[in-house]
Motif scaffolding. Structure first.
Motif, PDB file in Angstrom:
ATOM      1  N   LEU A 481       0.831  -1.210   0.000  1.00 44.83           N
ATOM      2  CA  LEU A 481       0.000   0.000   0.000  1.00 44.83           C
ATOM      3  C   LEU A 481       0.861   1.254   0.000  1.00 44.83           C
ATOM      4  N   GLU A 485       0.485   4.260  -2.651  1.00 45.00           N
ATOM      5  CA  GLU A 485       0.204   5.627  -2.213  1.00 45.00           C
ATOM      6  C   GLU A 485       1.243   6.593  -2.769  1.00 45.00           C
ATOM      7  N   ILE A 559      -5.275   1.468  -5.072  1.00 47.87           N
ATOM      8  CA  ILE A 559      -5.772   1.280  -3.710  1.00 47.87           C
ATOM      9  C   ILE A 559      -7.282   1.134  -3.779  1.00 47.87           C
ATOM     10  N   SER A 561     -10.570   1.163  -1.850  1.00 44.17           N
ATOM     11  CA  SER A 561     -11.143   1.616  -0.580  1.00 44.17           C
ATOM     12  C   SER A 561     -12.574   1.116  -0.467  1.00 44.17           C
ATOM     13  N   ASN A 566      -8.611   0.131   3.352  1.00 45.04           N
ATOM     14  CA  ASN A 566      -7.827   0.225   2.126  1.00 45.04           C
ATOM     15  C   ASN A 566      -7.067  -1.077   1.897  1.00 45.04           C
TER      16      ASN A 566
END
Length: 581
Positions: A481, A485, A559, A561, A566
């Protein structure tokens, strides 16, 4: 549906068989930037002070002379835009900017795709004159409007052209032309979108007015950078090259959107698309906001889109954004039916034992003019052929919208046809990768044959094998992740500065079709030595039967959500059941 499928070659940049040598997201980003020709990360998207200078735009001074005179004498300035997202954002920016600079009589007029056609036309000039316009300011059009500008002058109207499209052999006789692609213009970024040209014009206009003492206590000088949200949206939507100058404009616009300082219309469009403004990226603008804005110009008129971007009332903006969302759903339905019909045309070619020609011209009697460009793009992607989709204009003429492939300059191909076969084409315009044209009645077959020959001139009988770019195999330690990000906000990514893609072998643990029409492929895959990861391949549901065992994926990190949680997800851009490197 045809069984022909274009072979795609995965091209790693750089061409390395070993996994990417990076241990952290920061190290990865430095390598990715180097792959895109940047050794200094600070050069990805520097501040506004690094923008190319205003003074290098040819024609700017003449445009300022006419607009300053119009503002000071309270003349009625009518902005005439285009019916796509670039034209809509550019029109909204022009109206907002001129009003902020002190112009008291400013309005806009957008041509109808169905009744007016593209750009400034004599009919549109007549409408402008009827409204009382004294100065026409074109946005994202006008560079080929010779007849319309002559008609404007006959009616006593001045015309200032702002455009970015390629000019023809001669320029129209407007009072001023601001276009980085016109002869003699030394502006270093030739890839400004129409909205970008407007931003530069407004910035120069503000400077000229400031130097003349125009601003004061009763007339404050506006901060034009506050409307870079519109510049970012239009630039991304028009899929222009994200060179250094455009990356600055898009990056600065995204920063304002994330800070909640976008106009009400942009925020409302993000809301109806289910995107979080605080995490907005160029992808959100290009794939979620722009299609909803474009839907107005495709199915009805773009006035709704411009009004959405002009209002400062959040409730009104949301109401109009919902209307645009409904139009976009209708557009998708029309597109699906047109694509099926286009596939049937191609099936007939194959059943007749013919191989596909190097260029495709498709026509459906009941096809919708506003969606033909999207259909052309879908067919182009599937068969890797430059494609023009034609729809009936209602008067015997056909309006076509085309999409090209790398190596084929579409506007030049159409120009080649027009020069060698005069009388087929009524008018045309566009870029290397996208163009539009109108055929005279009864000319489709002749144009089709000529277009195929024009494509052969540039590409030969068989188009080159398409490639999909990959930055290489991402180490398992970076399938996180945290990496996703970092990549999300490391752009802005876009044309000629592509979002990072990676490729590797994965074991398919689970595969199923999802979506209302089950056309998307949902996967659960595992890299060698790593844990299982969710993946989604949009539009590849038809591959469900063949996806098993080991597959090679070309993917982007995303990602997912859901309910406040997440999770890492792979967005699959290409799937090969066997290794094709």
């Amino acid at each position: 549906m045809s069984e022909i499928r274009t072979t795609i070659r995965i091209r790693r940049v750089p061409d390395l068989d070993t996994p990417i040598q990076a241990d952290t997201p920061d190290e990865l980003l430095r390598l990715l930037y180097a792959n895109r020709g940047l050794s200094n990360p600070d050069e990805v998207a520097p501040g506004l002070e690094a923008l190319a200078p205003l003074t290098s735009l040819h024609g700017l001074e003449a445009a300022l002379d006419r607009l300053v005179a119009a503002i000071r004498s309270d003349q009625f300035i009518l902005v005439v835009g285009d019916y796509d997202a670039d034209g809509a954002t550019g029109s909204a920016l022009a109206v907002r900017g001129l009003r902020a600079l002190g112009a008291r009589q400013v309005s806009f007029l957008v041509p109808s795709r169905f009744s007016n056609g593209y750009g400034l036309s004599p009919t549109l000039v007549e409408a402008a004159h009827a409204q009382g316009a004294e100065v026409i300011l074109t946005v994202d059009n006008g560079i080929s409007s010779h007849t319309a500008i002559a008609r404007a002058h006959a009616l006593g109207l001045s015309v200032v052209v702002t455009d970015h499209h390629l000019p023809g052999d001669a320029l129209p006789k407007a009072e001023a032309i601001v276009n980085p692609n016109q002869p003699g213009c030394t502006f270093p970024s030739k890839h400004l979108a129409g909205v970008g040209v407007v931003f530069y014009l407004l910035a120069a206009l503000r400077r000229r007015l400031r130097e003349s003492g125009w601003f004061g206590p009763g007339r404050p000088e506006p901060n034009l950078a506050e409307r870079l949200d519109l510049v970012a949206l239009g630039t991304v939507a028009d899929v222009v090259s994200l060179d250094r100058n455009n990356r600055i404009l898009v990056d600065q616009g995204l920063r304002r959107i994330r800070a909640g300082r976008a106009c009400a219309g942009v925020l409302a469009l993000l809301q109806v698309a289910g995107r979080d403004p605080a995490r907005a990226t160029a992808t959100d603008l290009g794939f979620f906001v722009a299609p909803r804005l474009n839907a107005a110009g495709r199915l009805t008129e773009m006035s709704l889109g411009v009004e959405c971007l002009l209002t400062d009332d959040p409730a009104r903006a949301l109401e109009m954004a919902n209307q645009l969302d409904a139009l976009n759903r209708e557009r998708r339905s029309i597109e699906d039916s047109m694509k099926e019909a286009a596939e049937s045309v191609l099936d007939a070619l194959i059943l007749d034992g013919e191989s596909l020609p190097p260029g495709l011209c498709l026509f459906g009697e009941d096809w919708h003019q506003g969606v033909s460009g999207i259909v052309a793009a879908r067919i182009r992607e599937r068969y890797h052929r430059p494609t023009i989709a034609f729809a009936d204009a209602g008067d015997g003429r056909l309006r076509g919208s085309g999409r090209s492939i790398e190596g084929l300059h579409l506007r030049d191909a159409i120009d080649w046809v027009d020069r060698r076969h005069p009388g087929l084409i009524e008018h045309f315009g566009g870029h290397a990768m996208a163009a539009g044209l109108t055929l005279r009645p009864g000319c489709l077959e002749s144009f089709r044959d000529a277009f195929v020959e024009a494509v052969r001139v540039q590409l030969g009988d068989i188009p080159p094998t398409p490639e999909i770019r990959s930055d290489g195999a991402l180490p398992v330690r970076l399938l996180t992740l945290e990496t996703a990000e970092a990549l999300r906000f490391a752009g802005p990514w876009g044309k000629d500065f592509p979002e990072p893609r990676f490729d590797d072998l994965f074991e398919v643990i689970e595969a199923r079709c999802v979506g209302d029409d089950r056309r998307h492929l949902k996967l659960r895959v595992a890299p060698s030595g790593g844990s299982a990861i969710e993946a989604i391949a949009f539009g590849l549901g038809e591959r469900i039967a063949s996806v098993r065992g080991m597959v090679r994926l070309v993917y982007r990190l995303d990602i997912n959500s859901y309910r406040g949680q997440n999770a890492l997800q792979l967005l699959v851009d290409h799937l090969a059941e066997t290794v094709d490197m």
